[in-house]
Design a protein around this motif. Structure first.
Motif, PDB file in Angstrom:
ATOM      1  N   SER A   2     -16.030   3.783  17.028  1.00 24.95           N
ATOM      2  CA  SER A   2     -16.558   3.173  15.813  1.00 24.95           C
ATOM      3  C   SER A   2     -15.538   3.344  14.703  1.00 24.95           C
ATOM      4  N   MET A   3     -15.723   2.574  13.646  1.00 28.29           N
ATOM      5  CA  MET A   3     -14.788   2.646  12.537  1.00 28.29           C
ATOM      6  C   MET A   3     -14.940   3.968  11.789  1.00 28.29           C
ATOM      7  N   ASN A   4     -13.819   4.549  11.427  1.00 24.70           N
ATOM      8  CA  ASN A   4     -13.841   5.760  10.615  1.00 24.70           C
ATOM      9  C   ASN A   4     -14.604   5.466   9.315  1.00 24.70           C
ATOM     10  N   PRO A   5     -15.609   6.275   8.955  1.00 22.09           N
ATOM     11  CA  PRO A   5     -16.431   5.973   7.775  1.00 22.09           C
ATOM     12  C   PRO A   5     -15.638   5.767   6.492  1.00 22.09           C
ATOM     13  N   PHE A   6     -14.609   6.562   6.265  1.00 17.57           N
ATOM     14  CA  PHE A   6     -13.809   6.395   5.051  1.00 17.57           C
ATOM     15  C   PHE A   6     -13.022   5.083   5.075  1.00 17.57           C
ATOM     16  N   CYS A   7     -12.578   4.674   6.275  1.00 17.65           N
ATOM     17  CA  CYS A   7     -11.883   3.382   6.394  1.00 17.65           C
ATOM     18  C   CYS A   7     -12.862   2.220   6.213  1.00 17.65           C
ATOM     19  N   GLU A   8     -14.106   2.431   6.622  1.00 18.28           N
ATOM     20  CA  GLU A   8     -15.134   1.418   6.396  1.00 18.28           C
ATOM     21  C   GLU A   8     -15.363   1.203   4.903  1.00 18.28           C
ATOM     22  N   ILE A   9     -15.318   2.291   4.155  1.00 16.50           N
ATOM     23  CA  ILE A   9     -15.431   2.200   2.693  1.00 16.50           C
ATOM     24  C   ILE A   9     -14.232   1.462   2.116  1.00 16.50           C
ATOM     25  N   ALA A  10     -13.035   1.728   2.662  1.00 21.95           N
ATOM     26  CA  ALA A  10     -11.830   1.028   2.207  1.00 21.95           C
ATOM     27  C   ALA A  10     -11.941  -0.465   2.469  1.00 21.95           C
ATOM     28  N   LEU A  11     -12.461  -0.833   3.637  1.00 22.15           N
ATOM     29  CA  LEU A  11     -12.644  -2.253   3.957  1.00 22.15           C
ATOM     30  C   LEU A  11     -13.636  -2.898   3.003  1.00 22.15           C
ATOM     31  N   GLU A  12     -14.735  -2.225   2.741  1.00 17.79           N
ATOM     32  CA  GLU A  12     -15.732  -2.765   1.823  1.00 17.79           C
ATOM     33  C   GLU A  12     -15.128  -3.006   0.444  1.00 17.79           C
ATOM     34  N   GLU A  13     -14.295  -2.075  -0.021  1.00 17.26           N
ATOM     35  CA  GLU A  13     -13.677  -2.244  -1.339  1.00 17.26           C
ATOM     36  C   GLU A  13     -12.717  -3.431  -1.339  1.00 17.26           C
ATOM     37  N   ALA A  14     -11.989  -3.608  -0.238  1.00 14.76           N
ATOM     38  CA  ALA A  14     -11.088  -4.753  -0.130  1.00 14.76           C
ATOM     39  C   ALA A  14     -11.868  -6.065  -0.172  1.00 14.76           C
ATOM     40  N   LEU A  15     -12.999  -6.102   0.504  1.00 19.07           N
ATOM     41  CA  LEU A  15     -13.831  -7.313   0.499  1.00 19.07           C
ATOM     42  C   LEU A  15     -14.363  -7.599  -0.903  1.00 19.07           C
ATOM     43  N   ARG A  16     -14.738  -6.553  -1.614  1.00 19.21           N
ATOM     44  CA  ARG A  16     -15.244  -6.735  -2.981  1.00 19.21           C
ATOM     45  C   ARG A  16     -14.140  -7.228  -3.916  1.00 19.21           C
ATOM     46  N   LEU A  17     -12.924  -6.736  -3.719  1.00 17.19           N
ATOM     47  CA  LEU A  17     -11.803  -7.214  -4.539  1.00 17.19           C
ATOM     48  C   LEU A  17     -11.528  -8.691  -4.270  1.00 17.19           C
ATOM     49  N   ARG A  18     -11.650  -9.096  -3.020  1.00 15.47           N
ATOM     50  CA  ARG A  18     -11.453 -10.512  -2.702  1.00 15.47           C
ATOM     51  C   ARG A  18     -12.567 -11.358  -3.306  1.00 15.47           C
ATOM     52  N   GLU A  19     -13.801 -10.879  -3.208  1.00 15.11           N
ATOM     53  CA  GLU A  19     -14.936 -11.629  -3.756  1.00 15.11           C
ATOM     54  C   GLU A  19     -14.857 -11.738  -5.270  1.00 15.11           C
ATOM     55  N   ALA A  20     -14.218 -10.761  -5.910  1.00 13.20           N
ATOM     56  CA  ALA A  20     -14.056 -10.789  -7.370  1.00 13.20           C
ATOM     57  C   ALA A  20     -12.870 -11.648  -7.801  1.00 13.20           C
ATOM     58  N   GLY A  21     -12.142 -12.194  -6.830  1.00 15.09           N
ATOM     59  CA  GLY A  21     -11.014 -13.054  -7.152  1.00 15.09           C
ATOM     60  C   GLY A  21      -9.695 -12.325  -7.337  1.00 15.09           C
ATOM     61  N   HIS A  22      -9.663 -11.028  -6.997  1.00 17.22           N
ATOM     62  CA  HIS A  22      -8.436 -10.253  -7.166  1.00 17.22           C
ATOM     63  C   HIS A  22      -7.551 -10.265  -5.923  1.00 17.22           C
ATOM     64  N   ALA A  23      -8.058 -10.788  -4.826  1.00 14.02           N
ATOM     65  CA  ALA A  23      -7.285 -10.847  -3.578  1.00 14.02           C
ATOM     66  C   ALA A  23      -7.583 -12.168  -2.892  1.00 14.02           C
ATOM     67  N   SER A  24      -6.604 -12.681  -2.197  1.00 15.70           N
ATOM     68  CA  SER A  24      -6.773 -13.942  -1.473  1.00 15.70           C
ATOM     69  C   SER A  24      -7.062 -13.725   0.000  1.00 15.70           C
ATOM     70  N   GLU A  25      -6.744 -12.525   0.522  1.00 17.59           N
ATOM     71  CA  GLU A  25      -6.907 -12.274   1.943  1.00 17.59           C
ATOM     72  C   GLU A  25      -7.095 -10.788   2.196  1.00 17.59           C
ATOM     73  N   GLY A  47     -16.257  -9.341   7.297  1.00 16.21           N
ATOM     74  CA  GLY A  47     -15.702 -10.323   6.372  1.00 16.21           C
ATOM     75  C   GLY A  47     -14.198 -10.352   6.270  1.00 16.21           C
ATOM     76  N   ALA A  48     -13.487  -9.503   7.033  1.00 14.24           N
ATOM     77  CA  ALA A  48     -12.024  -9.521   6.980  1.00 14.24           C
ATOM     78  C   ALA A  48     -11.489 -10.857   7.487  1.00 14.24           C
ATOM     79  N   ASP A  49     -10.344 -11.277   6.953  1.00  9.60           N
ATOM     80  CA  ASP A  49      -9.773 -12.582   7.304  1.00  9.60           C
ATOM     81  C   ASP A  49      -8.922 -12.535   8.561  1.00  9.60           C
ATOM     82  N   ARG A  50      -8.117 -11.484   8.694  1.00 11.03           N
ATOM     83  CA  ARG A  50      -7.233 -11.348   9.850  1.00 11.03           C
ATOM     84  C   ARG A  50      -7.249  -9.920  10.359  1.00 11.03           C
ATOM     85  N   ALA A  51      -6.825  -9.755  11.625  1.00 11.20           N
ATOM     86  CA  ALA A  51      -6.807  -8.427  12.227  1.00 11.20           C
ATOM     87  C   ALA A  51      -5.544  -8.267  13.064  1.00 11.20           C
TER      88      ALA A  51
END
Length: 220
Positions: A2-25, A47-51
């Motif tokens: 399973s995903m490391n919980p702290f990395c899951e939090i990092a992913l969630e923050e990245a998704l929120r930055l993209r949704e706020a218009g601060h990131a394109s991918e 919700g990640a774009d690429r892996a």
């Protein structure tokens, strides 16, 4: 796996930055054996774009992981590299700091809040959890941020997104293709469980308790 919980939090923050218009991918990376594909598909379903899967059967220690991330960051050129502050298996808490040093990027570790102001182009404000309370730092981009537990609450992947993630392509790459040689810079000598505690006893009086603490436990 399973995903490391702290990395899951990092992913969630990245998704929120993209949704706020601060990131394109949002690009997610995992390193290791074939089980990494399942973790990456979970990230795609969130919700990640690429892996990217850095495929290797070798044991990976923090410095090697940092070198692999350095190589990927050099080719992908992200503005923000978000990592969990530590893995919950080895609790090393070293990779984020090491990759920041290798890239010579500023770093904000143990982040409990990440803020990007549209007026302040090219920088990010990070609120860090430290022993004495909270510390706020402003970093010039590109930067490395490691996430702490209280940064956010990760979302759940919905069933439609889980089905869509199964069809998405995961890029496979090897350490050799990244120009990184995996070396064993650490050697695990022994892993053992702590000794089992002896069963407790019931004492009949305070005097008996004091006697045992003094003459058996030798704590008074």
């Amino acid at each position: 796996m399973s995903m490391n919980p702290f990395c899951e939090i990092a992913l969630e923050e990245a998704l929120r930055l993209r949704e706020a218009g601060h990131a394109s991918e949002v690009l997610v990376v995992s390193m290791g054996g074939t089980q990494c594909s399942d973790t990456l598909r979970t990230a795609l379903a969130m919700g990640a774009d690429r892996a990217i899967h850095v495929s290797t059967s070798h044991s990976l220690f923090p410095l090697t992981v940092a070198k692999l991330l350095q190589a990927l960051a050099t080719s992908e050129k992200p503005n923000i590299l978000l990592l969990g502050k530590q893995a919950i298996d080895d609790d090393a808490n070293q990779t984020g700091q090491m990759v920041a040093g290798l890239l010579q990027w500023p770093q904000g570790t143990f982040a409990s809040k990440v803020q990007i102001d549209k007026e302040t182009v090219g920088s990010v404000t990070v609120e860090r959890e430290v022993d004495g309370g909270l510390e706020t730092v402003k970093l010039q981009l590109p930067a490395v941020i490691t996430t702490d537990l209280r940064l956010n609450q990760p979302r759940y992947a919905t069933l439609p997104n889980i089905m869509k993630a199964k069809k998405k392509t995961i890029t496979q790459i090897t350490p050799e293709q990244l120009g990184v040689q995996i070396t064993s810079d650490l050697e695990i000598l022994e892993v053992f469980e702590p000794p089992k505690r002896k069963a407790g006893v019931i004492v009949a009086s305070v005097d008996e308790l004091l006697d045992k603490l003094k003459n058996e436990a030798h704590v008074i």
